[in-house]
Design a protein around this motif. Sequence first.
Motif, short mmCIF file in Angstrom:
data_model
loop_
_atom_site.label_atom_id
_atom_site.label_comp_id
_atom_site.label_asym_id
_atom_site.label_seq_id
_atom_site.Cartn_x
_atom_site.Cartn_y
_atom_site.Cartn_z
N GLY A 10 0.88 -1.27 -0.11
CA GLY A 10 0.21 0.18 0.11
C GLY A 10 0.86 1.34 -0.06
O GLY A 10 1.99 1.31 0.57
N MET A 11 0.34 2.30 -0.61
CA MET A 11 0.98 3.55 -0.63
C MET A 11 0.19 4.64 -0.40
O MET A 11 -1.18 4.68 -1.04
N PHE A 12 0.50 5.82 0.15
CA PHE A 12 -0.49 6.83 0.37
C PHE A 12 0.31 8.13 -0.06
O PHE A 12 1.39 8.37 0.43
N VAL A 13 -0.38 8.80 -1.00
CA VAL A 13 0.25 10.08 -1.57
C VAL A 13 -0.63 11.22 -1.60
O VAL A 13 -1.75 11.15 -1.60
N GLN A 14 -0.24 12.47 -1.31
CA GLN A 14 -0.98 13.62 -1.44
C GLN A 14 -1.13 14.02 -2.91
O GLN A 14 -0.41 13.78 -3.79
N GLU A 15 -2.30 14.44 -3.02
CA GLU A 15 -2.81 14.90 -4.16
C GLU A 15 -1.87 15.94 -4.95
O GLU A 15 -1.08 16.50 -4.17
N LYS A 16 -1.58 15.62 -6.30
CA LYS A 16 -0.57 16.55 -6.96
C LYS A 16 0.79 16.04 -6.96
O LYS A 16 1.66 16.73 -7.61
N GLU A 17 1.00 15.20 -6.08
CA GLU A 17 2.51 14.82 -5.91
C GLU A 17 2.59 13.53 -7.10
O GLU A 17 1.80 12.92 -7.30
N GLY A 109 0.24 -6.73 -6.68
CA GLY A 109 -0.53 -5.58 -6.56
C GLY A 109 -0.03 -4.55 -5.59
O GLY A 109 0.78 -4.97 -4.53
N THR A 110 -0.38 -3.14 -5.87
CA THR A 110 -0.02 -2.23 -4.99
C THR A 110 -1.20 -1.44 -4.75
O THR A 110 -1.81 -0.84 -5.73
N ARG A 111 -1.78 -1.13 -3.43
CA ARG A 111 -2.86 -0.29 -3.49
C ARG A 111 -2.55 0.99 -3.05
O ARG A 111 -1.82 1.44 -2.19
N LEU A 112 -2.94 1.90 -4.20
CA LEU A 112 -2.55 3.50 -4.08
C LEU A 112 -3.89 4.24 -3.33
O LEU A 112 -4.78 4.16 -4.15
N THR A 113 -3.61 5.26 -2.48
CA THR A 113 -4.54 6.05 -2.04
C THR A 113 -4.11 7.26 -2.24
O THR A 113 -2.90 7.62 -1.62
N ILE A 114 -4.83 8.22 -2.51
CA ILE A 114 -4.36 9.53 -2.97
C ILE A 114 -5.15 10.40 -2.09
O ILE A 114 -6.74 10.52 -2.04
N ASN A 115 -4.46 11.18 -1.09
CA ASN A 115 -5.25 12.00 -0.27
C ASN A 115 -5.21 13.45 -0.68
O ASN A 115 -4.51 13.93 -1.21
N PRO A 116 -6.62 14.08 -0.35
CA PRO A 116 -6.74 15.38 -0.80
C PRO A 116 -5.97 16.57 0.09
O PRO A 116 -5.27 16.07 1.14
#
Lengths: 116, 112
Positions: A10-17, A109-116
């Motif tokens: 899993g990965m967590f990323v900020q929007e626009k990054e 697989g990698t679960r990608l979550t984009i945070n606002p």
Amino acid sequence: AQKITQTQPGMFVQEKEAVTLDCTYDTSDQSYGLFWYKQPSSGEMIFLIYQGSYDEQNATEGRYSLNFQKARKSANLVISASQLGDSAMYFCAMRPLIQGAQKLVFGQGTRLTINP
Amino acid sequence: KAGVTQTPRYLIKTRGQQVTLSCSPISGHRSVSWYQQTPGQGLQFLFEYFSETQRNKGNFPGRFSGRQFSNSRSEMNVSTLELGDSALYLCASSSQGADTQYFGPGTRLTVL
């Protein structure tokens, strides 16, 4: 035999990054293709990008690019300027480039979550 | 151009029953592949049909079978269903010699 390894569950990323999803592979085939697919919660596998082992240049498709390093057997997916709609599972896959060899081998697989 | 379609989208069956899933490829595509996706095993290749002939086969028991028709539409059949057959079944099509497989929305099978 072929094997795909995706080490990031899993990965967590900020929007626009920008985000890089890792993929390493193992194969004894001389000629092979590498693929990335996106799977939203709806279940459909959406084709994103393809790289042939014989391609000298890295593949690009819009915001997606594939960082192909043949000697290291890696095929990382780079998503630039991430968007909320990019939240999904991402799968790396490969198959030999032999006529009739349609079997795709997938990573976990990698679960990608984009945070606002 | 219409994408790959799969019917039905959802199915609930009981152990011991059999089920048939259908896949219509992208127009002009002659190769149809089937995959099973489960949380434990991930995505696994079942088989591939090309011009009505099974060309590749994965490591699944004989309860899993398929066929392809002259219009390239494909069906897969699972007989004597087991609880472990609960999965998302994905169909993908590609044109002859092309590198990319395009997937349908899948059929989610639940076996009770």
